[in-house]
Each structure stands twice: as structure tokens, then as C-alpha cells.
Design a protein around this motif. Structure first.
Motif, PDB file in Angstrom:
ATOM      1  N   GLY A 109       0.795  -1.221   0.000  1.00 56.89           N
ATOM      2  CA  GLY A 109       0.000   0.000   0.000  1.00 56.89           C
ATOM      3  C   GLY A 109       0.828   1.272   0.000  1.00 56.89           C
ATOM      4  O   GLY A 109       0.322   2.337   0.324  1.00 56.89           O
ATOM      5  N   LEU A 110       2.092   1.189  -0.356  1.00 53.48           N
ATOM      6  CA  LEU A 110       2.951   2.371  -0.395  1.00 53.48           C
ATOM      7  C   LEU A 110       2.624   3.263  -1.586  1.00 53.48           C
ATOM      8  O   LEU A 110       2.914   4.447  -1.576  1.00 53.48           O
ATOM      9  N   ALA A 111       2.057   2.668  -2.636  1.00 46.52           N
ATOM     10  CA  ALA A 111       1.696   3.418  -3.828  1.00 46.52           C
ATOM     11  C   ALA A 111       0.399   2.862  -4.396  1.00 46.52           C
ATOM     12  O   ALA A 111       0.147   1.667  -4.338  1.00 46.52           O
ATOM     13  N   LYS A 112      -0.401   3.749  -4.943  1.00 50.11           N
ATOM     14  CA  LYS A 112      -1.662   3.324  -5.543  1.00 50.11           C
ATOM     15  C   LYS A 112      -1.517   3.096  -7.048  1.00 50.11           C
ATOM     16  O   LYS A 112      -2.177   2.250  -7.623  1.00 50.11           O
ATOM     17  N   LYS A 113      -0.658   3.889  -7.689  1.00 51.88           N
ATOM     18  CA  LYS A 113      -0.488   3.787  -9.135  1.00 51.88           C
ATOM     19  C   LYS A 113       0.997   3.966  -9.493  1.00 51.88           C
ATOM     20  O   LYS A 113       1.422   5.029  -9.925  1.00 51.88           O
ATOM     21  N   PRO A 114       1.799   2.914  -9.290  1.00 48.38           N
ATOM     22  CA  PRO A 114       3.231   3.034  -9.605  1.00 48.38           C
ATOM     23  C   PRO A 114       3.500   2.883 -11.106  1.00 48.38           C
ATOM     24  O   PRO A 114       2.799   2.153 -11.800  1.00 48.38           O
ATOM     25  N   ALA A 115       4.520   3.587 -11.564  1.00 55.11           N
ATOM     26  CA  ALA A 115       4.958   3.470 -12.952  1.00 55.11           C
ATOM     27  C   ALA A 115       6.391   2.965 -12.952  1.00 55.11           C
ATOM     28  O   ALA A 115       7.225   3.395 -12.157  1.00 55.11           O
ATOM     29  N   ILE A 116       6.659   2.034 -13.851  1.00 58.17           N
ATOM     30  CA  ILE A 116       7.995   1.472 -13.998  1.00 58.17           C
ATOM     31  C   ILE A 116       8.510   1.880 -15.372  1.00 58.17           C
ATOM     32  O   ILE A 116       7.862   1.622 -16.388  1.00 58.17           O
ATOM     33  N   VAL A 117       9.648   2.548 -15.383  1.00 57.14           N
ATOM     34  CA  VAL A 117      10.224   3.063 -16.622  1.00 57.14           C
ATOM     35  C   VAL A 117      11.434   2.205 -16.965  1.00 57.14           C
ATOM     36  O   VAL A 117      12.318   2.011 -16.137  1.00 57.14           O
ATOM     37  N   CYS A 118      11.449   1.678 -18.194  1.00 59.91           N
ATOM     38  CA  CYS A 118      12.554   0.804 -18.589  1.00 59.91           C
ATOM     39  C   CYS A 118      12.898   1.022 -20.064  1.00 59.91           C
ATOM     40  O   CYS A 118      12.225   1.767 -20.767  1.00 59.91           O
TER      41      CYS A 118
END
Length: 179
Positions: A3-12
């Protein structure tokens, strides 16, 4: 999961996005995952951004190029550049105080930097006024995980001293945008 983030984005990297998405799907089979790898061409970009903004995703995968195409709100850009202008002005005052008559060369460089920053602000505001896209802040992304972060190095450092070894004095737009 914590629950640390609701909408995380991963950039690669573009070359590795498919592998990262398949690994994420394997590790989190019930997760709502979206990948923008094939959705960010000129025709589909606005629709992809709208999907990210309105969707309830557990993970969003972006390429570095996708991230760089997302714009910040003009007010945020203006505030960021105003802070940088304050740093330059403080460096000018400090150079004049420390160097006295010898500060002309340093002051001229700092003034040129200030003028270039003003042009950057103007360009950014012009671009934002022409585009009706959703801004990065409106996407709801609350955590950004970036693979290959070294692509975003060379953030400028303003100082009254010139040509210090190891201190970047050039501007990287990519690093500035990430900051």
C-alpha cells in the motif's frame, strides 16, 4: 502489496519492456498492468495517456521515450525555473562579493545561463499552450521506478566558481525533466 503506492509506474528500456511486463504478470497474476510500449505513437498517444489517467492500474510500464513525451504543468515548470533563477542570482552576488573586479568573466557566464533559462521557460510555456494533452501530474502516478537511471545524469549545478572538476555546468534536458 504494502500500500505504499496506488499507481506506480515502472520506466525501462524499450528493448526490455516486454520481458519486464511478462515477469510482472507472472509474479502478480491478478494485477492490472498496462504497458505503453506500442501505444505511444503520434496517433495513439493521447488515448494512451487518457487510459493511464482514468484507469485503476496496479502497474504502468513506460519506456524512457514515453516518459520524456509526458509534459509537466506549466506552473510546475515555471516554479522550477524560478528556483533555478534564484540560484543563479545568488551565485552572481556571491561571485561579485568574493571576486570583486575579477568577477566579470564569471558574471557574464552566469548571465548567459540565466538568459538561456529564460528562453527554456518561454519554449516550455509555448509548447504547453499549444498542446491540450493531460499533464504528468494529472496521471495519478504516485511512484516512479526507473531502470537505467544513469540516462538522467548531468543535472546542472549553479555555483560562483567556474570549471570545477566533477561539477557539471551543462544542462541536460532529460535530467532536468526527471528532477
Amino acid at each position: 502489496r504494502l500500500g505504499l503506492a496506488k499507481k506506480p509506474a515502472i520506466v525501462c528500456l524499450k528493448a526490455g519492456i516486454d520481458q519486464m511486463v511478462s515477469t510482472a504478470r507472472m509474479m502478480y497474476p491478478g494485477a492490472k498492468i498496462i504497458s505503453t510500449a506500442d501505444m505511444f505513437d503520434a496517433e495513439n498517444r493521447k488515448a494512451a495517456i487518457a487510459r493511464i489517467a482514468t484507469g485503476d492500474y496496479d502497474m504502468i510500464f513506460l519506456t524512457h521515450d514515453n516518459l520524456e513525451k509526458l509534459q509537466m504543468k506549466p506552473e510546475v515548470v515555471q516554479e522550477y525555473i524560478a528556483e533555478e533563477m534564484k540560484e543563479i542570482e545568488a551565485a552572481i552576488v556571491e561571485a561579485k562579493r568574493r571576486e570583486g573586479d575579477k568577477s566579470d568573466k564569471i558574471v557574464k557566464k552566469l548571465e548567459a545561463k540565466k538568459e538561456a533559462l529564460t528562453l527554456t521557460l518561454k519554449k516550455s510555456l509555448d509548447k504547453a499552450s499549444k498542446d491540450d494533452a493531460v499533464f504528468f501530474e494529472e496521471l495519478g502516478i504516485d511512484q516512479l521506478l526507473v531502470d537505467e537511471f544513469h540516462r538522467y545524469k548531468s543535472l546542472p549545478c549553479t555555483t560562483h566558481r567556474q570549471n570545477m572538476k566533477g561539477v557539471p555546468n551543462t544542462r541536460s534536458d532529460r535530467a532536468t525533466q526527471m528532477d
